[in-house]
Design a protein around this motif. Structure first.
Motif, PDB file in Angstrom:
ATOM      1  N   UNK A   1       0.821  -1.217   0.000  1.00  0.00           N
ATOM      2  CA  UNK A   1       0.000   0.000   0.000  1.00  0.00           C
ATOM      3  C   UNK A   1       0.848   1.258   0.000  1.00  0.00           C
ATOM      4  N   UNK A   2       2.173   1.116  -0.098  1.00  0.00           N
ATOM      5  CA  UNK A   2       3.032   2.288  -0.171  1.00  0.00           C
ATOM      6  C   UNK A   2       3.268   2.897   1.203  1.00  0.00           C
ATOM      7  N   UNK A   3       3.155   4.217   1.293  1.00  0.00           N
ATOM      8  CA  UNK A   3       3.423   4.918   2.536  1.00  0.00           C
ATOM      9  C   UNK A   3       2.225   5.782   2.916  1.00  0.00           C
ATOM     10  N   UNK A   4       2.283   6.377   4.087  1.00  0.00           N
ATOM     11  CA  UNK A   4       1.295   7.365   4.488  1.00  0.00           C
ATOM     12  C   UNK A   4       1.996   8.712   4.610  1.00  0.00           C
ATOM     13  N   UNK A   5       1.250   9.765   4.381  1.00  0.00           N
ATOM     14  CA  UNK A   5       1.814  11.103   4.446  1.00  0.00           C
ATOM     15  C   UNK A   5       1.617  11.668   5.844  1.00  0.00           C
ATOM     16  N   UNK A   6       2.690  11.743   6.589  1.00  0.00           N
ATOM     17  CA  UNK A   6       2.643  12.295   7.937  1.00  0.00           C
ATOM     18  C   UNK A   6       2.749  13.822   7.822  1.00  0.00           C
ATOM     19  N   UNK A   7       1.892  14.570   8.506  1.00  0.00           N
ATOM     20  CA  UNK A   7       1.958  16.034   8.434  1.00  0.00           C
ATOM     21  C   UNK A   7       3.363  16.547   8.738  1.00  0.00           C
ATOM     22  N   UNK A   8       3.789  17.541   7.963  1.00  0.00           N
ATOM     23  CA  UNK A   8       5.157  18.048   8.093  1.00  0.00           C
ATOM     24  C   UNK A   8       5.337  18.998   9.263  1.00  0.00           C
ATOM     25  N   UNK A   9       4.258  19.613   9.726  1.00  0.00           N
ATOM     26  CA  UNK A   9       4.341  20.604  10.796  1.00  0.00           C
ATOM     27  C   UNK A   9       4.911  19.974  12.062  1.00  0.00           C
ATOM     28  N   UNK A  10       6.121  20.323  12.476  1.00  0.00           N
ATOM     29  CA  UNK A  10       6.722  19.687  13.654  1.00  0.00           C
ATOM     30  C   UNK A  10       6.020  20.035  14.958  1.00  0.00           C
ATOM     31  N   UNK A  11       5.208  21.100  14.958  1.00  0.00           N
ATOM     32  CA  UNK A  11       4.522  21.522  16.186  1.00  0.00           C
ATOM     33  C   UNK A  11       3.077  21.026  16.249  1.00  0.00           C
ATOM     34  N   UNK A  12       2.726  20.092  15.368  1.00  0.00           N
ATOM     35  CA  UNK A  12       1.359  19.562  15.344  1.00  0.00           C
ATOM     36  C   UNK A  12       1.175  18.505  16.423  1.00  0.00           C
ATOM     37  N   UNK A  13       0.283  18.758  17.367  1.00  0.00           N
ATOM     38  CA  UNK A  13      -0.011  17.768  18.407  1.00  0.00           C
ATOM     39  C   UNK A  13      -1.051  16.782  17.889  1.00  0.00           C
ATOM     40  N   UNK A  14      -1.145  15.637  18.555  1.00  0.00           N
ATOM     41  CA  UNK A  14      -2.102  14.627  18.120  1.00  0.00           C
ATOM     42  C   UNK A  14      -3.544  15.082  18.345  1.00  0.00           C
ATOM     43  N   UNK A  15      -3.767  15.981  19.289  1.00  0.00           N
ATOM     44  CA  UNK A  15      -5.125  16.480  19.521  1.00  0.00           C
ATOM     45  C   UNK A  15      -5.525  17.457  18.421  1.00  0.00           C
ATOM     46  N   UNK A  16      -4.618  18.352  18.031  1.00  0.00           N
ATOM     47  CA  UNK A  16      -4.908  19.252  16.910  1.00  0.00           C
ATOM     48  C   UNK A  16      -5.156  18.453  15.634  1.00  0.00           C
ATOM     49  N   UNK A  17      -4.381  17.395  15.437  1.00  0.00           N
ATOM     50  CA  UNK A  17      -4.576  16.546  14.257  1.00  0.00           C
ATOM     51  C   UNK A  17      -5.932  15.857  14.312  1.00  0.00           C
ATOM     52  N   UNK A  18      -6.311  15.393  15.490  1.00  0.00           N
ATOM     53  CA  UNK A  18      -7.601  14.738  15.671  1.00  0.00           C
ATOM     54  C   UNK A  18      -8.752  15.640  15.231  1.00  0.00           C
ATOM     55  N   UNK A  19      -8.660  16.924  15.557  1.00  0.00           N
ATOM     56  CA  UNK A  19      -9.766  17.863  15.345  1.00  0.00           C
ATOM     57  C   UNK A  19      -9.669  18.627  14.020  1.00  0.00           C
ATOM     58  N   UNK A  20      -8.703  18.279  13.171  1.00  0.00           N
ATOM     59  CA  UNK A  20      -8.416  19.097  11.990  1.00  0.00           C
ATOM     60  C   UNK A  20      -9.589  19.227  11.027  1.00  0.00           C
ATOM     61  N   UNK A  21     -10.434  18.202  10.941  1.00  0.00           N
ATOM     62  CA  UNK A  21     -11.561  18.225   9.996  1.00  0.00           C
ATOM     63  C   UNK A  21     -12.919  18.280  10.686  1.00  0.00           C
ATOM     64  N   UNK A  22     -12.930  18.450  12.000  1.00  0.00           N
ATOM     65  CA  UNK A  22     -14.178  18.357  12.764  1.00  0.00           C
ATOM     66  C   UNK A  22     -15.230  19.354  12.299  1.00  0.00           C
ATOM     67  N   UNK A  23     -14.812  20.515  11.839  1.00  0.00           N
ATOM     68  CA  UNK A  23     -15.775  21.532  11.405  1.00  0.00           C
ATOM     69  C   UNK A  23     -16.506  21.132  10.128  1.00  0.00           C
ATOM     70  N   UNK A  24     -15.991  20.124   9.421  1.00  0.00           N
ATOM     71  CA  UNK A  24     -16.644  19.671   8.181  1.00  0.00           C
ATOM     72  C   UNK A  24     -17.840  18.769   8.457  1.00  0.00           C
ATOM     73  N   UNK A  25     -17.924  18.197   9.660  1.00  0.00           N
ATOM     74  CA  UNK A  25     -19.057  17.331  10.019  1.00  0.00           C
ATOM     75  C   UNK A  25     -19.430  17.579  11.479  1.00  0.00           C
TER      76      UNK A  25
END
Length: 545
Positions: free
Chosen positions: A18-42
């Motif tokens: 399946x190749x690789x996954x794209x990990x966000x490049x932002x070194x200051x991205x916490x797992x909680x911010x990542x969790x909520x990144x699309x929450x406003x869309x639903x």
């Protein structure tokens, strides 16, 4: 190229088809911010629901709920780098507290609610926890720690139970911060440690596995990659697997939520309640462990509940036999039943079965998930082996732990200089790139997915004045996978019985660590250097079956 997999004979390395996954490049991205990144869309989609309390949060409500809990916990003095211990069964407040603590830049360590005071105290001391989050029924154990404590749930302790203790109730704490606290999460880095999960690793006593924000982000993308590739609509995932365990917290709760899937929490497993929850919440995905799949296969098709919404069952934590998978699939032909493989040290995921064309072949742990590399090395020489060669399984990827907490020696034994995690598991890849885990080099006993370290039980046995020597080994068990049994050398003139020894251990350890059988022997087989030869006893057990 080998079948559907990528195998580089020059490097001796397997990669995911399946190749690789794209990990966000932002070194200051916490797992909680990542969790909520699309929450406003639903915003109106249910994020968390609870079968016991009936409470729920939509994705639109989730961030505010996490921030309120974080603001409350920060008022108790918890700051970045502090360790908070969560000692609780599954409930809707468990993930809220987990995410809230991490939002503060603090670190969570989780503990099995079945642990004794002694076991709980050891982990508390090793991790350096300064605050405990628990439920009223577990407070008698927590009291012994003499640490500030947050109590979850609507019920409260009696005056006598709470006397002299430093406690605060979560509802009261939230009321004190108000609905919209002025809370700004501190800066975090993907490389910061988010959680300490305790694992026995290859051998010996429990060690704190340091899992970073990046580990969680990577593992969550790896485990849900197939859902994205297939274009699955949002899933409703039932979680009765314990959230204190890496499977329940990383692969179920966090991974599914970050994709926008709904997670329904159950306090503990009950077959009837599970069926009711599938019908009530229209569950589409259930992560299970082998004993539950075995029970499903043996009881036959359930017709008293509407299970038509169910599409997938993922089995993990311990191997599931080929025959059981085939039987369960016959009973529920519209449900995909597949399994995976992972470790605490890999944030829970290494491989996962994927949908392929043609006749389904059961029994493998699937293909490597995207972004994970593997080597199979000869146990004696360390030389990489080609497909179908059985050796020690080693893995590398962004999901692999940072190391063992305050244990450089154990880290060096497990993580080599090139970043390869040496698992102590024996296995191989077939010509199509499917992974098979066949045995273990390591001494760890796996009871229903829980880890039992023989060295811990042996240490307790040797503390008995009438026991001269002892060895603990696994006994294969159809339901549990393996159970711990002991071979004991009694002192001369000792009248110790099997029941005596079992009771001696039972009062000191969690139920899953209790000895299922005790045999008395004249001597424990050992090498010339004094190392216990467990394999001699294990082979003896297997020859009798």
């Amino acid at each position: 190229m080998v079948g559907n997999s990528v195998y580089c004979a020059t490097r001796g390395v397997y990669s995911s088809p399946r190749g690789t996954v794209k990990i966000p490049a932002d070194p200051s991205l916490s797992m909680v911010r990542f969790l909520l990144r699309n929450a406003s869309s639903y915003p109106n989609r249910v994020a968390l629901a609870d079968t016991n309390s009936g409470r729920s949060f939509t994705f639109g409500e989730l961030e505010a709920a996490i921030n309120r809990v974080a603001a409350g916990i920060s008022r108790l003095g918890v700051a970045k780098g502090d360790v908070v211990l969560i000692f609780s069964p599954n409930c809707i407040d468990f993930p809220l507290c987990f995410f809230a603590v991490i939002s503060l830049g603090a670190i969570v360590t989780t503990v099995n609610p079945l642990y004794t005071v002694s076991e709980l105290s050891k982990q508390t001391a090793d991790s350096g926890a300064r605050l405990v989050i628990t439920v009223p029924q577990l407070f008698p154990k927590v009291r012994e720690l003499r640490l500030p404590t947050v109590i979850l749930g609507p019920s409260k302790l009696s005056v006598a139970e709470a006397a002299g203790a430093s406690i605060v109730y979560l509802p009261d704490l939230l009321q004190s911060v108000g609905d919209s606290p002025a809370f700004v999460p501190p800066a975090a880095a993907q490389t910061d440690v988010a959680a300490l999960f305790y694992s026995s690793g290859t051998t010996g006593a429990n060690k704190g596995v340091e899992l970073t924000h990046r580990n969680f982000i990577a593992a969550s993308l790896m485990v849900t990659a197939e859902q994205d590739l297939r274009g699955d609509p949002p899933h409703v995932c039932l979680c009765f697997l314990p959230m204190f365990h890496i499977f329940g917290l990383s692969l179920v709760t966090y991974a599914q939520l970050q994709r926008g899937n709904s997670v329904v929490s159950m306090g503990s497993f009950d077959m009837e309640m599970m069926m009711q929850a599938v019908e009530r919440f229209r569950v589409t995905l259930i992560p299970l462990v082998p004993p539950v799949v075995i029970a499903l296969a043996k009881q036959g098709k359930v017709t008293s509940y509407d299970l038509s919404s169910l599409r997938q069952v993922i089995c993990g934590a311990a191997p599931l036999g080929k025959d059981i998978m085939e039987e369960a699939s016959k009973i529920y032909p519209d449900v995909e039943i597949f399994q995976g493989y992972g470790l605490t040290e890999s944030c829970g995921i290494i491989s996962l079965e994927v949908r392929v064309e043609g006749v389904r072949q059961y029994g493998s742990a699937g293909f490597l998930v995207p972004g994970v590399e593997a080597k199979v090395i000869n146990v004696d020489t360390g030389v990489p082996l080609p497909p179908n060669g059985v050796g020690e399984l080693c893995f590398r990827g962004d999901n692999i732990m940072r190391g063992y907490f305050n244990n450089l020696e154990a880290t060096a034994w497990t993580l080599d200089k090139e970043g390869w995690l040496h698992t102590g598991d024996l296995g191989y890849f077939d010509d199509e790139g499917k992974l098979y885990v066949v045995d273990r080099i390591k001494e760890l006993i796996k009871y229903k997915g829980f880890q039992v370290a023989p060295a811990e039980l042996e240490g307790l046995l040797l503390s008995h004045p009438e026991i001269l020597d002892a060895v603990v080994v696994p006994l294969p068990d159809e339901e549990a996978g393996e159970v711990p049994i002991a071979y004991v050398v009694r002192a001369t003139q000792s009248s110790l019985t099997e029941a005596d020894v079992q009771k001696f251990i039972a009062v000191q350890v969690a139920p899953f660590k209790r000895l299922r059988k005790v045999s008395f022997i004249d001597s424990v087989p050992k090498s010339a250097s004094g190392k216990i030869l467990r394999r001699v006893l294990i082979d003896r057990i297997r020859s009798r079956q």
